[in-house]
Design a protein around this motif. Structure first.
Motif, short mmCIF file in Angstrom:
data_model
loop_
_atom_site.label_atom_id
_atom_site.label_comp_id
_atom_site.label_asym_id
_atom_site.label_seq_id
_atom_site.Cartn_x
_atom_site.Cartn_y
_atom_site.Cartn_z
N MET A 71 0.85 -1.19 0.00
CA MET A 71 0.00 0.00 0.00
C MET A 71 0.89 1.24 0.00
O MET A 71 1.39 1.66 1.05
N PRO A 72 1.15 1.84 -1.15
CA PRO A 72 1.99 3.04 -1.19
C PRO A 72 1.29 4.23 -0.54
O PRO A 72 0.06 4.29 -0.52
N SER A 73 2.06 5.13 -0.01
CA SER A 73 1.49 6.31 0.65
C SER A 73 0.64 7.11 -0.32
O SER A 73 1.08 7.47 -1.41
N PRO A 74 -0.60 7.43 0.08
CA PRO A 74 -1.44 8.25 -0.80
C PRO A 74 -0.99 9.70 -0.85
O PRO A 74 -1.44 10.46 -1.71
N GLU A 75 -0.10 10.08 0.07
CA GLU A 75 0.38 11.46 0.12
C GLU A 75 1.48 11.73 -0.91
O GLU A 75 1.76 12.88 -1.23
N ALA A 76 2.13 10.69 -1.38
CA ALA A 76 3.23 10.86 -2.33
C ALA A 76 2.72 11.35 -3.67
O ALA A 76 1.62 10.98 -4.10
N THR A 77 3.51 12.15 -4.34
CA THR A 77 3.13 12.67 -5.65
C THR A 77 3.80 11.91 -6.79
O THR A 77 3.48 12.13 -7.95
N ALA A 78 4.76 11.04 -6.46
CA ALA A 78 5.44 10.22 -7.47
C ALA A 78 5.78 8.87 -6.84
O ALA A 78 5.78 8.71 -5.62
N ARG A 79 6.08 7.89 -7.70
CA ARG A 79 6.36 6.54 -7.23
C ARG A 79 7.62 5.99 -7.89
O ARG A 79 8.00 6.44 -8.98
N ILE A 80 8.24 5.03 -7.24
CA ILE A 80 9.37 4.31 -7.84
C ILE A 80 9.27 2.84 -7.46
O ILE A 80 8.92 2.49 -6.33
N PHE A 81 9.57 1.98 -8.45
CA PHE A 81 9.54 0.54 -8.25
C PHE A 81 10.97 0.02 -8.40
O PHE A 81 11.66 0.32 -9.38
N LEU A 82 11.41 -0.78 -7.40
CA LEU A 82 12.78 -1.24 -7.31
C LEU A 82 12.88 -2.72 -7.65
O LEU A 82 12.25 -3.56 -6.98
N PHE A 83 13.66 -3.06 -8.67
CA PHE A 83 13.78 -4.44 -9.16
C PHE A 83 15.08 -5.06 -8.66
O PHE A 83 16.15 -4.49 -8.82
N PRO A 84 15.03 -6.28 -8.08
CA PRO A 84 16.22 -6.92 -7.53
C PRO A 84 17.09 -7.60 -8.59
O PRO A 84 16.65 -7.87 -9.70
N LEU B 268 11.58 15.37 -12.84
CA LEU B 268 10.78 14.80 -13.91
C LEU B 268 9.29 14.81 -13.56
O LEU B 268 8.45 15.04 -14.43
N ALA B 269 8.96 14.58 -12.29
CA ALA B 269 7.55 14.62 -11.88
C ALA B 269 6.99 16.03 -12.05
O ALA B 269 5.82 16.20 -12.43
N GLN B 270 7.81 17.01 -11.75
CA GLN B 270 7.37 18.41 -11.93
C GLN B 270 7.12 18.69 -13.41
O GLN B 270 6.13 19.35 -13.78
N GLN B 271 7.98 18.17 -14.26
CA GLN B 271 7.79 18.34 -15.70
C GLN B 271 6.53 17.63 -16.18
O GLN B 271 5.77 18.15 -16.99
N GLU B 272 6.29 16.42 -15.64
CA GLU B 272 5.09 15.67 -16.00
C GLU B 272 3.85 16.45 -15.59
O GLU B 272 2.87 16.52 -16.33
N GLY B 273 3.88 17.06 -14.41
CA GLY B 273 2.73 17.80 -13.92
C GLY B 273 2.46 19.07 -14.70
O GLY B 273 1.33 19.55 -14.72
N GLY C 17 3.95 4.29 -19.66
CA GLY C 17 5.35 4.06 -19.40
C GLY C 17 5.88 4.89 -18.25
O GLY C 17 5.24 5.85 -17.80
N PRO C 18 7.07 4.55 -17.74
CA PRO C 18 7.66 5.30 -16.63
C PRO C 18 8.23 6.64 -17.10
O PRO C 18 8.47 6.85 -18.29
N MET C 19 8.44 7.53 -16.14
CA MET C 19 9.07 8.81 -16.47
C MET C 19 10.59 8.71 -16.41
O MET C 19 11.30 9.60 -16.88
N LEU C 20 11.11 7.59 -15.83
CA LEU C 20 12.56 7.42 -15.68
C LEU C 20 12.90 5.94 -15.53
O LEU C 20 12.20 5.22 -14.82
N LEU C 21 13.98 5.51 -16.19
CA LEU C 21 14.59 4.22 -15.93
C LEU C 21 15.95 4.49 -15.32
O LEU C 21 16.78 5.21 -15.90
N ALA C 22 16.20 3.92 -14.14
CA ALA C 22 17.48 4.05 -13.46
C ALA C 22 18.17 2.69 -13.46
O ALA C 22 17.60 1.70 -13.00
N SER C 23 19.39 2.66 -13.97
CA SER C 23 20.10 1.40 -14.22
C SER C 23 21.37 1.33 -13.38
O SER C 23 22.23 2.22 -13.46
N ALA C 24 21.52 0.26 -12.60
CA ALA C 24 22.73 0.03 -11.82
C ALA C 24 23.35 -1.31 -12.20
O ALA C 24 22.69 -2.35 -12.12
N ALA C 25 24.59 -1.28 -12.65
CA ALA C 25 25.37 -2.51 -12.90
C ALA C 25 24.82 -3.37 -14.03
O ALA C 25 24.93 -4.60 -14.00
N TRP C 26 24.21 -2.75 -15.02
CA TRP C 26 23.81 -3.47 -16.23
C TRP C 26 23.69 -2.45 -17.35
O TRP C 26 23.39 -1.27 -17.12
#
Length: 254
Positions: free
Chosen positions: A10-23, A246-251, A111-120
């Motif tokens: 249950m993500p916080s309803p107060e947040a204005t943006a979200r991020i999903f973290l892949f292992p 980026l969220a500000q730009q989206e808004g 689609g997402p507003m950003l892809l963040a890539s670590a070690a690939w």
């Protein structure tokens, strides 16, 4: 029991943006437990939990990248609301996040507003061979440890090994059967890398340039392939900066 794809569910309803973290390969949502509280209240962070591990251990492991991406994309599409979101991954997690981002854009229209890539990276990353993936447990474990800075708890506890090695093999099998088709993204990409990562060439991160309309550059840290464990705060801080901008730009779009 309903499958929990995202932790917390249950993500916080107060947040204005979200991020999903892949292992990474064999990883699970708890690898990001230290990350979640570091994001500010305006960003709701959730870790992705693939089938076949921990609270989803009763479910079959997915050994096809197409199956992983299809199932994850459907779960993500059902999870999203009208808030903009980013995706972050480490190692194999980037590959999954990349393909999910492409699917969310071209198949689901969200689609997402950003892809963040670590070690690939799409090019310059040394995919494991089939021989490595099928090595006996001791040899596979030695190979994984050799990648650098994997926490000892991951390989000194027999019970932990019994939980993590089967999904590690399954995930690596999915990776070695992947065929790159140079899929394009509609969002910016930012990257994080380690100076001593044995799986990445020095110029690997630059291969993202041809996959995105805006490459935001790379941050290089000391350490090996698992450098993220020692650099959580600077990575989260940088992600927060990009997401807010980026969220500000989206808004501001009509």
């Amino acid at each position: 029991m309903v499958a929990r794809w995202f932790h917390p569910d249950m993500p916080s309803p107060e947040a204005t943006a979200r991020i999903f973290l892949f292992p990474y390969a064999g990883g699970s949502a708890p690898m990001y437990r230290d990350w979640l509280p570091l994001f500010p209240p305006d960003i709701a962070a959730q870790a992705v939990q693939l089938p076949g591990r921990l609270d989803r251990r009763a479910e079959p492991l997915l050994e096809s990248l197409d199956d992983i991406v299809a199932a994850t994309s459907e779960a993500l599409a059902a999870e999203l609301d009208d808030r903009p979101y980013a995706v972050f991954g480490h190692s194999m997690g980037v590959l999954v996040a990349y393909r999910v981002a492409a699917a969310m854009t071209h198949e689901f229209g969200h689609g997402p507003m950003l892809l963040a890539s670590a070690a690939w990276a799409p090019e310059g990353f040394a995919m494991p061979t089939r021989e490595q993936v099928e090595m006996p447990q001791d040899e596979l474990l030695k190979w994984v440890i050799g990648l650098g800075s994997l926490p000892p708890v991951m390989y000194e506890d027999p019970e932990m090994l019994a939980v993590t090695l089967p999904p590690t093999r399954a995930d690596l099998r999915a990776c070695i059967d992947y065929t790159d088709d140079a899929a394009l993204l509609d969002c910016p990409v930012v990257t994080y890398a380690a100076a001593e990562d044995p799986l990445m060439t020095p110029a690997a991160a630059d291969s993202w340039i041809s996959r995105t309309p805006e490459y935001l550059g790379t941050s290089v840290f000391a350490g090996g392939h698992f450098f993220i464990y020692d650099n959580v705060l600077p990575i989260v801080t940088d992600l927060t900066r990009h997401i807010r901008k980026l969220a500000q730009q989206e808004g501001g779009r009509p």
